[in-house]
Design an enzyme around this catalytic site. Sequence first.
Site, PDB file in Angstrom:
ATOM      1  N   SER A 122       0.831  -1.202   0.000  1.00 31.02           N
ATOM      2  CA  SER A 122       0.000   0.000   0.000  1.00 31.02           C
ATOM      3  C   SER A 122       0.862   1.248   0.000  1.00 31.02           C
ATOM      4  O   SER A 122       1.980   1.247   0.547  1.00 31.02           O
ATOM      5  CB  SER A 122      -0.864  -0.006   1.262  1.00 31.02           C
ATOM      6  OG  SER A 122      -1.439   1.251   1.488  1.00 31.02           O
ATOM      7  N   TYR A 146      -1.578   0.104  10.234  1.00 31.35           N
ATOM      8  CA  TYR A 146      -1.871  -0.559   8.957  1.00 31.35           C
ATOM      9  C   TYR A 146      -0.660  -0.462   8.019  1.00 31.35           C
ATOM     10  O   TYR A 146      -0.182  -1.467   7.471  1.00 31.35           O
ATOM     11  CB  TYR A 146      -3.119   0.068   8.301  1.00 31.35           C
ATOM     12  CG  TYR A 146      -3.291  -0.359   6.872  1.00 31.35           C
ATOM     13  CD1 TYR A 146      -3.703  -1.651   6.562  1.00 31.35           C
ATOM     14  CD2 TYR A 146      -2.998   0.512   5.817  1.00 31.35           C
ATOM     15  CE1 TYR A 146      -3.825  -2.066   5.245  1.00 31.35           C
ATOM     16  CE2 TYR A 146      -3.124   0.110   4.500  1.00 31.35           C
ATOM     17  CZ  TYR A 146      -3.536  -1.178   4.214  1.00 31.35           C
ATOM     18  OH  TYR A 146      -3.651  -1.584   2.918  1.00 31.35           O
ATOM     19  N   LYS A 150       2.224  -3.429   6.414  1.00 32.01           N
ATOM     20  CA  LYS A 150       2.616  -3.646   5.010  1.00 32.01           C
ATOM     21  C   LYS A 150       4.130  -3.483   4.848  1.00 32.01           C
ATOM     22  O   LYS A 150       4.786  -4.256   4.134  1.00 32.01           O
ATOM     23  CB  LYS A 150       1.859  -2.666   4.107  1.00 32.01           C
ATOM     24  CG  LYS A 150       0.346  -2.902   4.071  1.00 32.01           C
ATOM     25  CD  LYS A 150       0.008  -4.228   3.398  1.00 32.01           C
ATOM     26  CE  LYS A 150      -1.456  -4.560   3.423  1.00 32.01           C
ATOM     27  NZ  LYS A 150      -1.795  -5.845   2.812  1.00 32.01           N
TER      28      LYS A 150
HETATM   29  N1  UFG Z   1     -12.492  11.446   3.001  1.00 29.47           N
HETATM   30  C1  UFG Z   1     -13.431  12.415   3.322  1.00 29.47           C
HETATM   31  N2  UFG Z   1     -14.676  12.000   3.665  1.00 29.47           N
HETATM   32  C2  UFG Z   1     -15.038  10.682   3.703  1.00 29.47           C
HETATM   33  C3  UFG Z   1     -14.076   9.698   3.371  1.00 29.47           C
HETATM   34  C4  UFG Z   1     -12.808  10.119   3.030  1.00 29.47           C
HETATM   35  O1  UFG Z   1     -13.132  13.612   3.308  1.00 29.47           O
HETATM   36  O2  UFG Z   1     -16.191  10.389   4.055  1.00 29.47           O
HETATM   37  C5  UFG Z   1     -11.128  11.880   2.608  1.00 29.47           C
HETATM   38  C6  UFG Z   1     -10.049  11.323   3.513  1.00 29.47           C
HETATM   39  O3  UFG Z   1      -9.893  12.144   4.645  1.00 29.47           O
HETATM   40  C7  UFG Z   1      -8.852  11.323   2.575  1.00 29.47           C
HETATM   41  C8  UFG Z   1      -9.468  11.066   1.192  1.00 29.47           C
HETATM   42  O4  UFG Z   1     -10.862  11.356   1.330  1.00 29.47           O
HETATM   43  O5  UFG Z   1      -8.272  12.598   2.567  1.00 29.47           O
HETATM   44  C9  UFG Z   1      -9.333   9.621   0.752  1.00 29.47           C
HETATM   45  O6  UFG Z   1      -9.763   8.789   1.818  1.00 29.47           O
HETATM   46  P1  UFG Z   1     -10.085   7.250   1.631  1.00 29.47           P
HETATM   47  O7  UFG Z   1     -10.553   6.742   2.965  1.00 29.47           O
HETATM   48  O8  UFG Z   1     -10.969   7.055   0.468  1.00 29.47           O
HETATM   49  O9  UFG Z   1      -8.706   6.615   1.249  1.00 29.47           O
HETATM   50  P2  UFG Z   1      -7.276   6.757   1.959  1.00 29.47           P
HETATM   51  O10 UFG Z   1      -6.478   7.686   1.104  1.00 29.47           O
HETATM   52  O11 UFG Z   1      -7.374   7.063   3.388  1.00 29.47           O
HETATM   53  O12 UFG Z   1      -6.799   5.262   1.902  1.00 29.47           O
HETATM   54  C10 UFG Z   1      -5.876   4.831   1.028  1.00 29.47           C
HETATM   55  C11 UFG Z   1      -5.938   3.309   1.004  1.00 29.47           C
HETATM   56  C12 UFG Z   1      -5.410   2.762   2.277  1.00 29.47           C
HETATM   57  C13 UFG Z   1      -4.071   3.383   2.588  1.00 29.47           C
HETATM   58  C14 UFG Z   1      -4.155   4.879   2.624  1.00 29.47           C
HETATM   59  C15 UFG Z   1      -2.815   5.526   2.875  1.00 29.47           C
HETATM   60  O13 UFG Z   1      -7.260   2.863   0.812  1.00 29.47           O
HETATM   61  O14 UFG Z   1      -5.275   1.379   2.137  1.00 29.47           O
HETATM   62  O15 UFG Z   1      -4.632   5.312   1.395  1.00 29.47           O
HETATM   63  O16 UFG Z   1      -2.984   6.832   3.325  1.00 29.47           O
HETATM   64  F1  UFG Z   1      -3.642   2.981   3.793  1.00 29.47           F
END
Ligand code: UFG
Length: 329
Positions: A122, A146, A150
């Site tokens: 990841s 998490y 990885k």
């Molecule tokens: N976000 C919102 N509102 C929501 C959901 C998400 O504003 O309801 C924002 C989050 O704060 C983030 C962005 O949208 O800034 C993306 O969030 P996601 O949860 O969709 O995805 P992530 O970037 O957190 O997750 C991804 C991978 C993970 C990994 C991570 C590393 O899915 O496996 O990146 O930062 F760990």
Amino acid sequence: MGKGTASRVLVTGGAGYIGSHVTKLLTKKGYEVLVVDNLTGGNTLEPKYGYFERVDFGDEERMYKLFKSFQPQIVMHFAAFIVVQESVVNPLKYYYNNVANTVRLLSAMHRAGIEIFIFSSSAAVYGIPEIIPVPETAPLKPINPYGETKAMIEKVLEDLSKAGQIKYLSLRYFNVAGADPEGELGPSYNQPTHLILRALKAATFKIPYIEIYGTDYPTPDGTCIRDFIHIMDLAEAHILAMEYLLEKGESLVLNCGYGRGYSVREVIAMVKKVTGVDFEVREAKRRPGDPPMLIADPSRIKTLLNFKPKYDDLEFIIRDAYAWEKRLN
Ligand code: UFG
């Protein structure tokens, strides 16, 4: 069977989101696939493609027996816990499954004489990268358990490789999204935490509004930026990775992303455009552990694997995800 060919692939987590799409593609390309899944993740249904064994991948003896009887040339390991926030609250759950159980799986493989492995890593291994787009050579500085799990398995793989006991490709996924364009498969989390899935839940009135977690980031519109890769391009990358490994036998770590980022606001605007629904959006405080910007430098996967994305288009990604979300209704 000569070098450079495989006919049997064992897939852990093949009932889950990414594993199920890769299994479908493998099957369509003529591989025999054995899916191993305990059905406790997002998907509680038996997979549509491949043979299926309901087994926990951390059960070393049962995995050893499956390796001996099915005799796969290659193992693709998708099964893992993936929710960053949960990993902060319950780190043992993550270290137990993602690390300890993966070591058991590798041990079963080694005992059975199987040495080719594709690992779902990841972008979380980078933490808050200093260079954007981030190359694979960037230091690994995870900021949550998490990401640590990885990075730890990547280290285990590196050491096994140095000892001549494994040949592996570690694929560092950026933000995987979308669904099977043929409409057969898609993400199936009961309570998704991911941005596109939550926005689609709001657009289909399953949740009343969506929150933007943080509007004061050092980015042009103040919200986080992510590199979204379509699930079928990611699936294709796994096939290329497998072929590369079988042909060249060289272990590698590869970013899986497009090299282009969209902000949270841009994603929400696109979900509204695609669905035609002007759902409510609220601004909320930052979610702990979110890097402001995560964009892959995809040069290595493009050069070494000749990876040519077919769906590098946010609108297309969201259209497929929306079509799937409607099927879940
Ligand atoms: N976000 C919102 N509102 C929501 C959901 C998400 O504003 O309801 C924002 C989050 O704060 C983030 C962005 O949208 O800034 C993306 O969030 P996601 O949860 O969709 O995805 P992530 O970037 O957190 O997750 C991804 C991978 C993970 C990994 C991570 C590393 O899915 O496996 O990146 O930062 F760990």
